[in-house]
Design a protein around this motif. Structure first.
Motif, PDB file in Angstrom:
ATOM      1  N   GLY A 118       1.058  -1.757  -0.266  1.00 10.44           N
ATOM      2  CA  GLY A 118       0.229   0.285  -0.349  1.00 10.44           C
ATOM      3  C   GLY A 118       0.499   1.379   0.342  1.00 10.44           C
ATOM      4  N   PHE A 119       0.497   2.145  -0.761  1.00 10.78           N
ATOM      5  CA  PHE A 119       1.602   4.051  -0.504  1.00 10.78           C
ATOM      6  C   PHE A 119       0.573   4.929  -0.726  1.00 10.78           C
ATOM      7  CE2 PHE A 119       4.174   0.835  -3.966  1.00 10.78           C
ATOM      8  CZ  PHE A 119       4.548   0.531  -3.086  1.00 10.78           C
ATOM      9  N   GLU A 120       0.856   5.918  -0.443  1.00  7.25           N
ATOM     10  CA  GLU A 120      -0.134   6.965   0.001  1.00  7.25           C
ATOM     11  C   GLU A 120       0.378   7.676  -1.422  1.00  7.25           C
ATOM     12  OE1 GLU A 120      -0.012  10.980   2.455  1.00  7.25           O
ATOM     13  OE2 GLU A 120       0.196   9.028   3.524  1.00  7.25           O
ATOM     14  N   VAL A 121      -0.734   8.231  -2.174  1.00  7.39           N
ATOM     15  CA  VAL A 121      -0.619   9.026  -3.376  1.00  7.39           C
ATOM     16  C   VAL A 121      -0.989  10.170  -2.898  1.00  7.39           C
ATOM     17  CG1 VAL A 121      -1.311   7.163  -4.565  1.00  7.39           C
ATOM     18  CG2 VAL A 121      -2.744   8.174  -4.012  1.00  7.39           C
ATOM     19  N   GLY A 122      -0.306  11.375  -4.187  1.00  5.88           N
ATOM     20  CA  GLY A 122      -0.875  12.938  -4.247  1.00  5.88           C
ATOM     21  C   GLY A 122      -2.577  12.613  -4.654  1.00  5.88           C
ATOM     22  N   VAL A 123      -2.845  14.404  -4.850  1.00  9.28           N
ATOM     23  CA  VAL A 123      -3.778  14.123  -5.721  1.00  9.28           C
ATOM     24  C   VAL A 123      -4.106  14.018  -7.190  1.00  9.28           C
ATOM     25  CG1 VAL A 123      -5.641  16.413  -5.837  1.00  9.28           C
ATOM     26  CG2 VAL A 123      -4.217  16.324  -4.192  1.00  9.28           C
ATOM     27  N   GLY A 124      -4.579  13.585  -8.129  1.00  5.38           N
ATOM     28  CA  GLY A 124      -4.986  13.250  -9.340  1.00  5.38           C
ATOM     29  C   GLY A 124      -3.837  11.559  -9.465  1.00  5.38           C
ATOM     30  N   GLN A 125      -3.319  11.368  -8.893  1.00  4.11           N
ATOM     31  CA  GLN A 125      -2.346  10.291  -8.707  1.00  4.11           C
ATOM     32  C   GLN A 125      -2.801   9.367  -8.931  1.00  4.11           C
ATOM     33  OE1 GLN A 125       1.449  11.452  -6.222  1.00  4.11           O
ATOM     34  NE2 GLN A 125       2.459  12.090  -8.007  1.00  4.11           N
TER      35      GLN A 125
END
Length: 263
Positions: free
Chosen positions: A222-229
């Motif tokens: 699991g990875f945290e992602v940025g807006v729109g990614q």
């Protein structure tokens, strides 16, 4: 929030409770406390984050030591703590890998939820690892953690595998730097904030490229992602053959975590 910040700092440096301040607005504080409070106000007026001024930040169930060498823990990262703990809870003596651990808040909070698990935490910053080690010691988790200086997976031996791999990597495009709030842009470590100048998914490409070498069959990632990614990161997962993809949104409705399971 200026008044709230000023009150928060006053309580921190004077030792007075909010109730005492409301009941006795003319209460005197020690000269040393007044001096420290004035210095803290001056720092906050220059946009330095409260957490760096106080040297600590709340995250999940604990307070973590923070310095300008690490990102300030954020509530949206707690989504990944909860998701990982849920997916790995039934694995006996689970091994967790936290890539780019920073303060250690992500990996150490997962350990708090999994009493039989162990953690390997990697970071490219030696100063960040020192902070993470202090947090592990403060939380009584040192005996279940190992820290290593590493660019992505470089410090891991071949065949070193895990039941879960998590990361909150650098994902802000450098071109978006001017859009960041001053307390982020001017104070938090660029190494932990910004992706490659030419590719805002550069961190995820590196993570996905190496994850299969270190994830056990059926393991969780699991990875945290940025807006729109989120959609683009999900496609990277799919291209690498991951199953059961999940995209989880934060309280603002922004897709914030992409997760999958190895086939």
């Amino acid at each position: 929030s200026g008044a709230l910040d000023a009150e928060f700092l006053l309580r921190a440096f004077s030792g007075l409770s909010r109730g005492r301040l409301l009941a006795e607005p003319d209460a005197l504080v020690a000269p040393s406390a007044a001096h420290a409070y004035g210095a803290a106000l001056a720092r906050r007026a220059e946009h330095e984050p409260l957490q760096y001024i106080l040297g600590k930040a709340a995250f999940w169930r604990d307070e973590f030591i923070v310095t300008p060498s690490v990102l300030i823990p954020r509530p949206e990262t707690e989504i990944l703590v909860e998701l990982t703990a849920t997916r790995v809870r039934d694995v006996s003596a689970a091994r967790i890998l936290d890539v780019g651990t920073g303060s250690g808040c992500l990996g150490l909070s997962i350990l708090r939820e999994l009493p039989s698990a162990s953690l390997v935490a990697l970071d490219l910053s030696r100063d960040a690892l020192l902070v993470a080690e202090l947090n592990a010691r403060a939380l009584g988790l040192s005996d279940r953690t190992r820290f290593a200086l590493s660019r992505w997976y470089d410090a891991l031996a071949e065949g070193d595998t895990f039941d879960a791999i998590v990361s909150n990597p650098p994902y802000v495009a450098p071109s978006d730097r001017a859009m960041l709030a001053p307390q982020v842009r001017d104070f938090e470590p660029a190494l932990a904030l910004f992706a490659d100048e030419r590719d805002d998914l550069s961190s995820y490409r590196a993570l996905v490229d190496g994850v299969r070498d270190h994830l056990r069959p059926g393991g969780f990632v699991g990875f945290e992602v940025g807006v729109g990614q989120a959609d683009r990161v999900a496609r990277l997962f799919e291209a690498s053959g991951f199953a059961a993809l999940d995209v989880v949104s934060d309280l603002a409705g922004i897709p914030r975590v992409v997760a999958g399971r190895a086939r």
